[in-house]
Write an enzyme that holds these catalytic residues in place. Structure first.
Site, PDB file in Angstrom:
ATOM      1  N   LYS A  80      54.136  60.489  -2.171  1.00  0.00           N
ATOM      2  CA  LYS A  80      54.185  61.939  -1.948  1.00  0.00           C
ATOM      3  C   LYS A  80      53.821  62.311  -0.504  1.00  0.00           C
ATOM      4  O   LYS A  80      54.128  63.413  -0.056  1.00  0.00           O
ATOM      5  CB  LYS A  80      53.274  62.679  -2.932  1.00  0.00           C
ATOM      6  CG  LYS A  80      51.792  62.439  -2.797  1.00  0.00           C
ATOM      7  CD  LYS A  80      51.022  63.153  -3.901  1.00  0.00           C
ATOM      8  CE  LYS A  80      49.537  62.895  -3.839  1.00  0.00           C
ATOM      9  NZ  LYS A  80      48.877  63.492  -2.681  1.00  0.00           N
ATOM     10  N   ASP A  81      53.189  61.394   0.236  1.00  0.00           N
ATOM     11  CA  ASP A  81      52.825  61.656   1.637  1.00  0.00           C
ATOM     12  C   ASP A  81      53.893  61.189   2.620  1.00  0.00           C
ATOM     13  O   ASP A  81      53.735  61.377   3.833  1.00  0.00           O
ATOM     14  CB  ASP A  81      51.509  60.937   1.991  1.00  0.00           C
ATOM     15  CG  ASP A  81      50.316  61.483   1.221  1.00  0.00           C
ATOM     16  OD1 ASP A  81      50.331  62.685   0.889  1.00  0.00           O
ATOM     17  OD2 ASP A  81      49.376  60.705   0.956  1.00  0.00           O
ATOM     18  N   ARG A 128      51.508  73.737  -2.512  1.00  0.00           N
ATOM     19  CA  ARG A 128      52.240  73.649  -3.777  1.00  0.00           C
ATOM     20  C   ARG A 128      51.319  73.979  -4.948  1.00  0.00           C
ATOM     21  O   ARG A 128      51.665  74.767  -5.839  1.00  0.00           O
ATOM     22  CB  ARG A 128      52.811  72.232  -3.940  1.00  0.00           C
ATOM     23  CG  ARG A 128      53.424  71.946  -5.317  1.00  0.00           C
ATOM     24  CD  ARG A 128      53.743  70.473  -5.467  1.00  0.00           C
ATOM     25  NE  ARG A 128      52.573  69.625  -5.387  1.00  0.00           N
ATOM     26  CZ  ARG A 128      51.746  69.369  -6.408  1.00  0.00           C
ATOM     27  NH1 ARG A 128      51.980  69.908  -7.588  1.00  0.00           N
ATOM     28  NH2 ARG A 128      50.703  68.582  -6.256  1.00  0.00           N
ATOM     29  N   ARG A 129      50.145  73.382  -4.955  1.00  0.00           N
ATOM     30  CA  ARG A 129      49.187  73.652  -6.037  1.00  0.00           C
ATOM     31  C   ARG A 129      48.675  75.088  -5.961  1.00  0.00           C
ATOM     32  O   ARG A 129      48.543  75.757  -6.983  1.00  0.00           O
ATOM     33  CB  ARG A 129      48.015  72.664  -5.948  1.00  0.00           C
ATOM     34  CG  ARG A 129      48.386  71.238  -6.324  1.00  0.00           C
ATOM     35  CD  ARG A 129      47.257  70.275  -6.034  1.00  0.00           C
ATOM     36  NE  ARG A 129      47.596  68.922  -6.421  1.00  0.00           N
ATOM     37  CZ  ARG A 129      47.032  67.828  -5.906  1.00  0.00           C
ATOM     38  NH1 ARG A 129      46.106  67.949  -4.963  1.00  0.00           N
ATOM     39  NH2 ARG A 129      47.396  66.630  -6.314  1.00  0.00           N
ATOM     40  N   ARG A 146      39.608  69.236   1.970  1.00  0.00           N
ATOM     41  CA  ARG A 146      40.117  68.012   2.590  1.00  0.00           C
ATOM     42  C   ARG A 146      39.208  66.845   2.256  1.00  0.00           C
ATOM     43  O   ARG A 146      38.122  66.999   1.737  1.00  0.00           O
ATOM     44  CB  ARG A 146      40.177  68.199   4.113  1.00  0.00           C
ATOM     45  CG  ARG A 146      41.119  69.290   4.595  1.00  0.00           C
ATOM     46  CD  ARG A 146      42.575  68.942   4.420  1.00  0.00           C
ATOM     47  NE  ARG A 146      42.860  67.572   4.845  1.00  0.00           N
ATOM     48  CZ  ARG A 146      42.993  67.177   6.112  1.00  0.00           C
ATOM     49  NH1 ARG A 146      42.882  68.057   7.085  1.00  0.00           N
ATOM     50  NH2 ARG A 146      43.251  65.913   6.407  1.00  0.00           N
ATOM     51  N   ARG A 152      35.772  64.993  -2.137  1.00  0.00           N
ATOM     52  CA  ARG A 152      36.128  66.219  -2.854  1.00  0.00           C
ATOM     53  C   ARG A 152      35.260  66.394  -4.095  1.00  0.00           C
ATOM     54  O   ARG A 152      34.793  67.501  -4.385  1.00  0.00           O
ATOM     55  CB  ARG A 152      37.605  66.189  -3.239  1.00  0.00           C
ATOM     56  CG  ARG A 152      38.535  66.148  -2.044  1.00  0.00           C
ATOM     57  CD  ARG A 152      39.983  66.192  -2.487  1.00  0.00           C
ATOM     58  NE  ARG A 152      40.862  65.570  -1.497  1.00  0.00           N
ATOM     59  CZ  ARG A 152      42.168  65.525  -1.590  1.00  0.00           C
ATOM     60  NH1 ARG A 152      42.767  66.049  -2.639  1.00  0.00           N
ATOM     61  NH2 ARG A 152      42.901  64.943  -0.669  1.00  0.00           N
ATOM     62  N   CYS A 240      56.188  67.751   3.751  1.00  0.00           N
ATOM     63  CA  CYS A 240      55.155  67.457   2.749  1.00  0.00           C
ATOM     64  C   CYS A 240      54.167  68.618   2.595  1.00  0.00           C
ATOM     65  O   CYS A 240      53.396  68.640   1.640  1.00  0.00           O
ATOM     66  CB  CYS A 240      54.387  66.196   3.148  1.00  0.00           C
ATOM     67  SG  CYS A 240      55.410  64.725   3.296  1.00  0.00           S
TER      68      CYS A 240
END
Length: 314
Positions: A80-81, A128-129, A146, A152, A240
């Site tokens: 995804k990156d 997106r989230r 981040r 996190r 992305c």
């Protein structure tokens, strides 16, 4: 054959991914390897939201430079990156079998997204989230979060957020589900994943001496789904770091189904589409769905989304 040098970012999750590939190479092909840790721009700049520094190669550029110079033989990425375009001389040689593609709601106090109080603080790195959270709960205070998974989670435990959103694949790979008080997967219908989410992409030089062996790590079905999602992003010219959810899978009739959602980061404007067809036509399905959304104003919407995200960070 000589030892293969694997380039990887330095987080626990990235190292799990690199070690997973190293183990497969040894067990399945008798190939020894060594892992070289590389800090990417995305790893170095942690005090700025991704949307502000986002662009092609945020988590891949330094690894790609080492591939081209011959200092490493392969780079293992969270797919995804990985941008949809590659520098000359480099390409994806394999996409591994996908883990669970879903995003996951994580909290110390609340069992679900619905249970969060009005105005709750939710941490996420992703526009997106953020967009899809705002569609479900416009009242939520989404904030940039981040760092690696452990960072996190620590910020969540320190009370900086009421909840955070993580990729379920990372939680499963790190085997930390038992450490989380509340962890609830978000179904694809409510939060469409990022392109390639849950899969690993192995990048190398197109003339690599290891090409034939590395090809054998590929999972054909995952490759088809991820190629479909990446082709959709390519047609939209989306990077992305823009609010695009896209996911390909098979339905009960063994037809390929591609679902997509794009919109503004605050969820105030959204375009959603779905298309199905034969799996061997996966690229054409992606192109057709993208064109349908472009006809509805998708590119203009994404330009506004990018501008809105950047202006909110000034």
């Amino acid at each position: 054959m000589r030892k293969i040098i694997i380039g990887s970012r330095g987080s626990l999750l990235a190292l799990w991914q690199a070690n997973h590939i190293a183990q497969r190479l040894k067990e399945e092909h008798g190939l020894e390897s060594e892992i070289k840790i590389v800090k990417t721009r995305g790893d170095k700049i942690l005090d700025v939201p991704l949307a502000k520094i986002g662009g092609k190669g945020l988590f891949t550029k330094e690894l790609e430079e080492l591939l081209l110079s011959g200092e490493i033989d392969i780079a293992v990425h969270s797919l995804k990156d990985v941008p949809v375009e590659f520098p000359d001389g480099l390409s994806l040689v394999a996409i591994t079998k996908r883990e669970d593609v879903r995003d996951c709601f994580v909290s110390e106090k609340y069992p679900s997204l619905e249970a969060l109080p009005l105005g709750a603080r939710v941490g996420t790195t992703s526009l997106r989230r953020t967009m899809q959270l705002k569609i479900i709960r416009p009242d939520l205070d989404t904030q940039s979060l981040r760092g690696n998974v452990q960072t996190r989670l620590q910020r969540l435990r320190d009370g900086e957020f009421d909840a955070i959103i993580l990729a379920l694949a990372g939680i499963k790979r790190l085997e930390i589900e038992g450490e989380l008080r509340y962890a609830k997967p978000l179904e694809i219908q409510e939060m469409i994943p990022a392109m390639g989410q849950g899969a690993l992409g192995i990048e190398c030089r197109s003339d690599s001496e290891f090409w034939e062996i590395l090809c054998k790590l590929n999972d054909e079905k995952t490759q088809i789904f991820c190629e479909c999602e990446r082709e959709f992003i390519k047609c939209l010219e989306g990077g992305c770091q823009v609010p695009i959810g896209v996911h390909a899978n098979l339905n009960a009739d063994h037809k390929l189904v591609l679902v997509a959602k794009i919109g503004l980061p605050d969820g105030s404007e959204v375009l959603s589409e779905m298309m199905e067809g034969e799996i061997e036509n996966h690229l054409q399905i992606a192109q057709s769905l993208a064109q349908r959304m472009i006809a509805r104003g998708a590119k203009e919407l994404l330009q506004r989304a990018e501008k809105m995200a950047f202006e909110s960070l000034k």
